[in-house]
Write a protein that holds these residues in place. Structure first.
Motif, PDB file in Angstrom:
ATOM      1  N   MET A   1     -19.321  24.389   8.241  1.00  0.00           N
ATOM      2  CA  MET A   1     -19.303  25.187   9.440  1.00  0.00           C
ATOM      3  C   MET A   1     -17.838  25.462   9.804  1.00  0.00           C
ATOM      4  SD  MET A   1     -20.506  24.244  13.357  1.00  0.00           S
ATOM      5  CE  MET A   1     -22.089  23.727  12.876  1.00  0.00           C
ATOM      6  N   SER A   2     -17.575  26.656  10.206  1.00  0.00           N
ATOM      7  CA  SER A   2     -16.225  27.035  10.607  1.00  0.00           C
ATOM      8  C   SER A   2     -16.303  27.792  11.920  1.00  0.00           C
ATOM      9  CB  SER A   2     -15.590  27.905   9.524  1.00  0.00           C
ATOM     10  OG  SER A   2     -14.328  28.340   9.936  1.00  0.00           O
ATOM     11  N   LYS A   3     -15.502  27.401  12.860  1.00  0.00           N
ATOM     12  CA  LYS A   3     -15.444  28.051  14.176  1.00  0.00           C
ATOM     13  C   LYS A   3     -13.986  28.304  14.514  1.00  0.00           C
ATOM     14  CE  LYS A   3     -19.846  27.488  15.430  1.00  0.00           C
ATOM     15  NZ  LYS A   3     -20.726  28.458  15.979  1.00  0.00           N
ATOM     16  N   THR A   4     -13.751  29.207  15.431  1.00  0.00           N
ATOM     17  CA  THR A   4     -12.406  29.491  15.905  1.00  0.00           C
ATOM     18  C   THR A   4     -12.299  29.045  17.351  1.00  0.00           C
ATOM     19  OG1 THR A   4     -12.245  31.398  14.448  1.00  0.00           O
ATOM     20  CG2 THR A   4     -10.717  31.318  16.279  1.00  0.00           C
ATOM     21  N   ALA A   5     -11.182  28.432  17.698  1.00  0.00           N
ATOM     22  CA  ALA A   5     -10.944  28.009  19.077  1.00  0.00           C
ATOM     23  C   ALA A   5      -9.494  28.308  19.417  1.00  0.00           C
ATOM     24  CB  ALA A   5     -11.221  26.519  19.230  1.00  0.00           C
ATOM     25  N   GLU A   6      -9.246  28.624  20.672  1.00  0.00           N
ATOM     26  CA  GLU A   6      -7.887  28.895  21.134  1.00  0.00           C
ATOM     27  C   GLU A   6      -7.543  27.940  22.258  1.00  0.00           C
ATOM     28  OE1 GLU A   6      -7.125  32.951  22.226  1.00  0.00           O
ATOM     29  OE2 GLU A   6      -8.237  33.719  20.507  1.00  0.00           O
ATOM     30  N   ALA A   7      -6.273  27.558  22.311  1.00  0.00           N
ATOM     31  CA  ALA A   7      -5.804  26.698  23.399  1.00  0.00           C
ATOM     32  C   ALA A   7      -5.634  27.547  24.653  1.00  0.00           C
ATOM     33  CB  ALA A   7      -4.484  26.048  23.013  1.00  0.00           C
ATOM     34  N   ASP A   8      -5.979  26.954  25.794  1.00  0.00           N
ATOM     35  CA  ASP A   8      -5.745  27.666  27.053  1.00  0.00           C
ATOM     36  C   ASP A   8      -4.310  27.424  27.503  1.00  0.00           C
ATOM     37  OD1 ASP A   8      -5.650  25.146  28.252  1.00  0.00           O
ATOM     38  OD2 ASP A   8      -7.565  25.347  29.290  1.00  0.00           O
ATOM     39  N   ASP A   9      -3.952  27.898  28.693  1.00  0.00           N
ATOM     40  CA  ASP A   9      -2.569  27.784  29.152  1.00  0.00           C
ATOM     41  C   ASP A   9      -2.137  26.343  29.403  1.00  0.00           C
ATOM     42  OD1 ASP A   9      -4.220  27.574  31.361  1.00  0.00           O
ATOM     43  OD2 ASP A   9      -2.913  28.709  32.687  1.00  0.00           O
ATOM     44  N   ARG A  10      -3.083  25.401  29.440  1.00  0.00           N
ATOM     45  CA  ARG A  10      -2.751  23.986  29.595  1.00  0.00           C
ATOM     46  C   ARG A  10      -2.840  23.226  28.274  1.00  0.00           C
ATOM     47  NH1 ARG A  10      -5.886  21.596  34.553  1.00  0.00           N
ATOM     48  NH2 ARG A  10      -4.559  19.837  34.001  1.00  0.00           N
ATOM     49  N   GLY A  11      -3.069  23.947  27.178  1.00  0.00           N
ATOM     50  CA  GLY A  11      -3.124  23.323  25.866  1.00  0.00           C
ATOM     51  C   GLY A  11      -4.471  22.745  25.490  1.00  0.00           C
ATOM     52  N   ARG A  12      -5.498  23.030  26.273  1.00  0.00           N
ATOM     53  CA  ARG A  12      -6.827  22.479  25.991  1.00  0.00           C
ATOM     54  C   ARG A  12      -7.590  23.387  25.040  1.00  0.00           C
ATOM     55  NH1 ARG A  12      -8.394  21.877  32.187  1.00  0.00           N
ATOM     56  NH2 ARG A  12      -7.792  24.037  31.952  1.00  0.00           N
ATOM     57  N   ILE A  13      -8.334  22.757  24.145  1.00  0.00           N
ATOM     58  CA  ILE A  13      -9.192  23.478  23.213  1.00  0.00           C
ATOM     59  C   ILE A  13     -10.612  22.978  23.429  1.00  0.00           C
ATOM     60  CG2 ILE A  13      -9.790  23.828  20.789  1.00  0.00           C
ATOM     61  CD1 ILE A  13      -6.822  23.489  20.139  1.00  0.00           C
ATOM     62  N   VAL A  14     -11.546  23.899  23.545  1.00  0.00           N
ATOM     63  CA  VAL A  14     -12.947  23.528  23.698  1.00  0.00           C
ATOM     64  C   VAL A  14     -13.571  23.434  22.315  1.00  0.00           C
ATOM     65  CG1 VAL A  14     -15.187  24.237  24.613  1.00  0.00           C
ATOM     66  CG2 VAL A  14     -13.112  24.639  25.949  1.00  0.00           C
ATOM     67  N   ILE A  15     -14.137  22.272  22.016  1.00  0.00           N
ATOM     68  CA  ILE A  15     -14.827  22.070  20.748  1.00  0.00           C
ATOM     69  C   ILE A  15     -16.248  22.599  20.922  1.00  0.00           C
ATOM     70  CG2 ILE A  15     -15.646  20.340  19.096  1.00  0.00           C
ATOM     71  CD1 ILE A  15     -13.252  18.606  20.041  1.00  0.00           C
ATOM     72  N   PRO A  16     -16.697  23.490  20.038  1.00  0.00           N
ATOM     73  CA  PRO A  16     -18.021  24.080  20.189  1.00  0.00           C
ATOM     74  C   PRO A  16     -19.125  23.027  20.313  1.00  0.00           C
ATOM     75  CG  PRO A  16     -16.789  25.239  18.498  1.00  0.00           C
ATOM     76  CD  PRO A  16     -15.982  24.009  18.879  1.00  0.00           C
ATOM     77  N   HIS A  17     -20.134  23.379  21.087  1.00  0.00           N
ATOM     78  CA  HIS A  17     -21.250  22.495  21.413  1.00  0.00           C
ATOM     79  C   HIS A  17     -21.914  21.909  20.164  1.00  0.00           C
ATOM     80  CE1 HIS A  17     -24.657  20.913  23.616  1.00  0.00           C
ATOM     81  NE2 HIS A  17     -25.457  21.541  22.766  1.00  0.00           N
ATOM     82  N   GLU A  18     -22.153  22.737  19.146  1.00  0.00           N
ATOM     83  CA  GLU A  18     -22.844  22.263  17.941  1.00  0.00           C
ATOM     84  C   GLU A  18     -22.041  21.159  17.248  1.00  0.00           C
ATOM     85  OE1 GLU A  18     -21.651  25.967  17.496  1.00  0.00           O
ATOM     86  OE2 GLU A  18     -22.963  25.988  19.241  1.00  0.00           O
TER      87      GLU A  18
END
Length: 83
Positions: free
Chosen positions: A1-18
């Motif tokens: 499985m491959s997903k893309t995530a971006e850091a927000d302005d505070r450096g946080r990345i949301v890991i996909p639910h699955e």
């Protein structure tokens, strides 16, 4: 499985639910020369350690494991200071 995530302005990345459902909510962030990896952590780190090293810690309490680790670290520090 491959997903893309971006850091927000505070450096946080949301890991996909699955992925969180499959691997949990705690990860070790490992920086390698050419990439960053997330390694899922067990809910109980001692259980994860026991799983990783097999029966090396069977029948030992957490206190015994800590004491042995501190003793080994102290001995390594002393040995590294000797000429």
């Amino acid at each position: 499985m491959s997903k893309t995530a971006e850091a927000d302005d505070r450096g946080r990345i949301v890991i996909p639910h699955e992925i969180r459902e499959k691997h949990g909510d705690r990860y070790r962030v490992v920086e390698l020369e050419d990439r960053v990896e997330l390694i899922p952590l067990a809910d109980d780190p001692i259980d994860g350690l026991r799983e990783a090293v097999g029966d090396a810690f069977n029948d030992k309490s957490i206190a015994e494991i800590k004491r042995e680790a501190r003793t080994a670290a102290r001995e390594d520090a002393v040995d590294s200071m000797e000429p």
